[in-house]
Design an enzyme around this catalytic site. Structure first.
Site, short mmCIF file in Angstrom:
data_model
loop_
_atom_site.label_atom_id
_atom_site.label_comp_id
_atom_site.label_asym_id
_atom_site.label_seq_id
_atom_site.Cartn_x
_atom_site.Cartn_y
_atom_site.Cartn_z
N ARG A 126 -13.68 -18.17 65.71
CA ARG A 126 -13.16 -19.53 65.17
C ARG A 126 -14.34 -20.57 65.13
NH1 ARG A 126 -9.13 -16.55 62.89
NH2 ARG A 126 -8.22 -15.62 64.54
N ASN A 168 -12.79 -13.47 74.85
CA ASN A 168 -12.39 -12.72 74.32
C ASN A 168 -13.99 -11.66 75.49
OD1 ASN A 168 -9.90 -12.66 73.28
ND2 ASN A 168 -10.84 -12.77 71.52
N LYS A 245 -9.42 -14.40 80.16
CA LYS A 245 -8.31 -14.51 79.16
C LYS A 245 -7.45 -12.97 79.97
CE LYS A 245 -7.43 -13.57 74.10
NZ LYS A 245 -7.97 -13.93 73.13
N GLU A 249 -3.83 -11.29 73.66
CA GLU A 249 -3.96 -10.46 72.94
C GLU A 249 -5.01 -9.18 72.73
OE1 GLU A 249 -5.87 -13.63 71.11
OE2 GLU A 249 -3.93 -14.89 70.09
N ASP A 322 -0.08 -22.20 69.41
CA ASP A 322 -1.09 -22.21 69.34
C ASP A 322 -1.82 -23.09 68.55
OD1 ASP A 322 -3.56 -20.80 69.51
OD2 ASP A 322 -3.20 -19.02 68.23
N GLU A 350 -10.08 -24.56 64.11
CA GLU A 350 -9.53 -22.65 62.98
C GLU A 350 -7.80 -23.09 62.49
OE1 GLU A 350 -7.81 -20.64 66.37
OE2 GLU A 350 -7.33 -18.90 65.45
#
Ligand code: GCW
Length: 656
Positions: A126, A168, A245, A249, A322, A350
């Site tokens: 992003r 991530n 995280k 996801e 989000d 984003e």
């Protein structure tokens, strides 16, 4: 201890030629002296003072002007001296009389962090400003000079910590190879008062060292983390902690082993505690269950209140879904009195037109703080919009968002007006004193109205998540990817049908309203009292619903889209009028981007209204422009993910 550093010393420091790595200043106090030498004309003394009871936290500072004209900055810490020096430069640049420089400033939060979603391969999730500014490949031997500039920009607005890598997270960031790179970065950032943090992958013990499990209650796993954390602190003695995280996801987490988020967070917290480190555990979780996605983070975390170790902070996105162009605040804020919480805001755009659209975000964050009492938070994090582009933030005006984030992290009560004025004086105008008032007022209004304009042409009245799939640039309210999770599809959110539009989150629907305190629950629950900006977030309203303007919902929606387009059209002459007064590097790129934004605003309006009219079956009201293309044309538009601009004026040429 009292140490006075005078500008004369700073000038010596600054005159050492092009500062290579070796000659860079070593402490925040040196950086402060150097910054003053370059940006402030008077004499300044920088004194550490630990006896001043008003300077209640280490980063606090006092600025006083002595009778002899010398300004004195005091703080309990060297970093505080740096913030005081930056205050002085800001005041001076804004033309304030030096008598007004006197101040005692205590930051609202001791954690004012940027979160970089930078991957180790140099890409930025992003990110719309090029590749990672860290240039991982060149580390640890060579450090990009841009990093020094960036660090100074962060310090100048009071940011005091950086999470270097994407949430991530690749497990490799904890390998010996990467820890040596992290150490090199930490050494560069430290003199600017910036502490280093890392995002970690919960499955690291299994991924890096082939442990059979990453179960947080497993003894070997705990030992692994203890040893790994020791290794991190060997490299970076003032390391700040981990951002995690987990079970979100597709990321691994404690729930993979039947453990709770608290089990996972506490295990890491236990490893970090002896070193004074913290865990920032993200609350951004949702599964493909039947429960309204907006309710899920609350459902998962609220019952865990009180279960977390003292050095765990729950990091919560501002809204319950989000980072949408507009969301009501997340009801988790304030719902866990025994758990420290910090807010996560997104600076990178984003969902706000990437680095093509001008959207000054201080008003959006200000709205968040209308609902969430700043004093209830322990810290604040912003997802960075920085990359290795010549213009570090991709859009020259997006630098104002980095600036606004830092200023609001220091003082969430600063008004968007004040922040816009500060930024324009410091960064936009060549000679601010010479800029005509009409120009200043035009730019100020443009900035302050720009976020609302984006909301209007993308998702007015509480609509949300109707973006094109994947890259989130452009409209795709019809999107239907076979086999995809329903909660990743726009229809899940807008729910348009013959009867109306919007997500019923009232007590008759998903009952997401029940997660809010009673006073607000009632307001949001009742269509008559729900603020219209959140109408379609909380209600499935009939097309003919009467709005406060007297118009039907359908007409109001059309006018909102139209208003957004007009607002952007209006930015163009304002920008042109400002041209003679702008610093180099601003006019052309922003003028070009405004054209793209105006084109995109029409694309949003036309695509959405044509699509929604298939449900409302109502005509566009007079005053709303007739769409240039047909709905089926818009539905064929496919934007290449890595190319958001094109020279052609026709949307269909560009984007198909
Ligand atoms: O907004 C979504 C983004 C993901 C991001 C995720 C998160 C880092 O689309 O790219 O992943 O949120 O915040 O974890």
């Amino acid at each position: 201890m009292k140490v006075a550093v005078y500008i004369v010393f700073a000038i010596l420091l600054a005159s050492c030629g092009n500062p290579g790595v070796a000659s860079r200043p070593g402490s925040p106090q040196d950086v402060a002296a150097r910054y003053l030498a370059e940006n402030y004309p008077g004499r300044v003394a920088l004194d550490i003072d630990t006896s001043d009871s008003e300077l209640a936290t280490p980063d606090a500072f006092r600025v006083v002007r002595g009778g002899d004209g010398e300004v004195r900055v005091t703080s309990p810490s060297a970093a505080g001296l740096l913030y005081g020096a930056c205050h002085l430069v800001r005041m001076h640049a804004s033309g304030a009389d030096s008598a007004d420089f006197d101040a005692v400033e205590v930051p609202a939060y001791s954690l004012r962090l940027l979160n970089h979603w930078d991957n180790l391969d140099g890409t930025v999730e992003r990110g719309y400003a090029g590749r990672s500014i860290w240039r991982w490949d060149a580390l640890p031997d060579s450090v990009s000079p841009d990093i020094y500039d960036y660090a100074m920009r962060c310090a100048a607005v009071g940011i005091n910590g950086i999470v270097l890598n994407n949430v991530n997270a690749s497990p490799r960031v904890l390998s010996a190879e990467y820890l040596s790179k992290v150490r090199a970065l930490a050494d560069v950032l430290r003199p600017y008062g910036l502490r280093t943090y890392l995002s970690v992958n919960f499955a690291s013990p299994a991924a890096l060292d082939s442990l059979p499990t990453a179960d947080p209650l497993d003894r070997d796993v705990r030992r692994w983390w203890d040893a790994k954390v020791d290794e991190v602190y060997d490299s970076v003695p003032d390391f700040g902690g981990f951002l995690v995280k987990a079970n979100s996801e597709g990321q691994p987490g404690p729930c993979d082993y039947g453990r709770s988020h608290a089990d996972g967070a506490n295990m890491l917290a236990g490893a970090l505690a002896p070193h004074g480190g913290i865990v920032m555990w993200r609350a951004f979780v949702y599964s493909a269950s039947d429960a309204d996605r907006a309710k899920q983070a609350y459902q998962e975390f609220e019952p865990l209140d009180g279960d977390f170790a003292p050095n765990v902070i729950l990091q919560i996105k501002n809204g319950p879904v989000d980072f949408q162009p507009r969301e009501p605040y997340s009801p988790l804020f304030g719902a866990m009195p025994h758990t420290p919480q910090m807010a996560e805001l997104q600076i990178t755009q984003e969902y706000l037109g990437h680095s093509n659209h001008l959207a000054f975000l201080a008003p959006m964050w200000n709205e968040f703080f209308q609902y969430v009492e700043p004093g209830s938070l322990s810290g604040i994090a912003g997802v960075s919009n920085v990359g290795d582009n010549a213009c570090m933030t991709g859009h020259p005006m997006a630098d104002a968002n980095l600036y606004a984030f830092g200023r609001m992290a220091w003082n969430p009560r600063l008004t968007p007006e004040r922040i816009a004025d500060e930024w324009t004086v410091l960064h936009l105008y060549g000679d601010a004193a010479a800029v005509p008032d009409s120009v200043k007022e035009g730019i100020r209004r443009m900035m302050l109205s720009s976020h609302e304009a984006v909301v209007d042409y993308m998702m007015p009245l509480g609509l949300h998540h109707i973006f094109a799939f994947g890259h989130h640039y452009g409209p795709e309210p019809w999107c239907d990817v076979p086999g995809s999770r329903p909660d990743w599809m726009p229809r899940y959110y807008h729910r348009a049908d013959r009867a109306g539009i919007g997500f019923d989150r009232t007590s008759h629907g998903s009952n997401a309203v029940e997660q809010y305190p009673d006073s607000l629950r009632c307001v949001f629950d009742d269509i008559a009292t729900c603020p219209e900006k959140f109408l379609l977030w909380f209600h499935h309203a009939p097309w003919t619903h009467r709005m406060s303007s007297g118009r039907t919902l359908w007409d109001e929606l059309c006018f909102a889209y139209q208003r957004g387009v007009r607002a952007v059209d209006g930015f163009i002459p304002v920008w042109d009028a400002a041209r003679p007064w702008l610093k180099d590097g601003f006019y052309e790129p922003v003028a070009a981007k405004l054209k793209v934004q105006a084109k995109d605003a029409r694309w949003w309006r036309d695509a959405c209204l044509l699509y929604f009219s298939t449900f409302s079956r109502m005509p566009l009201p007079e005053g709303v422009e007739v769409p240039e293309h047909s709905l089926s044309d818009y539905m064929r538009v496919k934007l290449p993910i890595d190319n958001y601009t094109c020279p052609s004026d026709s949307l269909l040429d560009c984007y198909r």
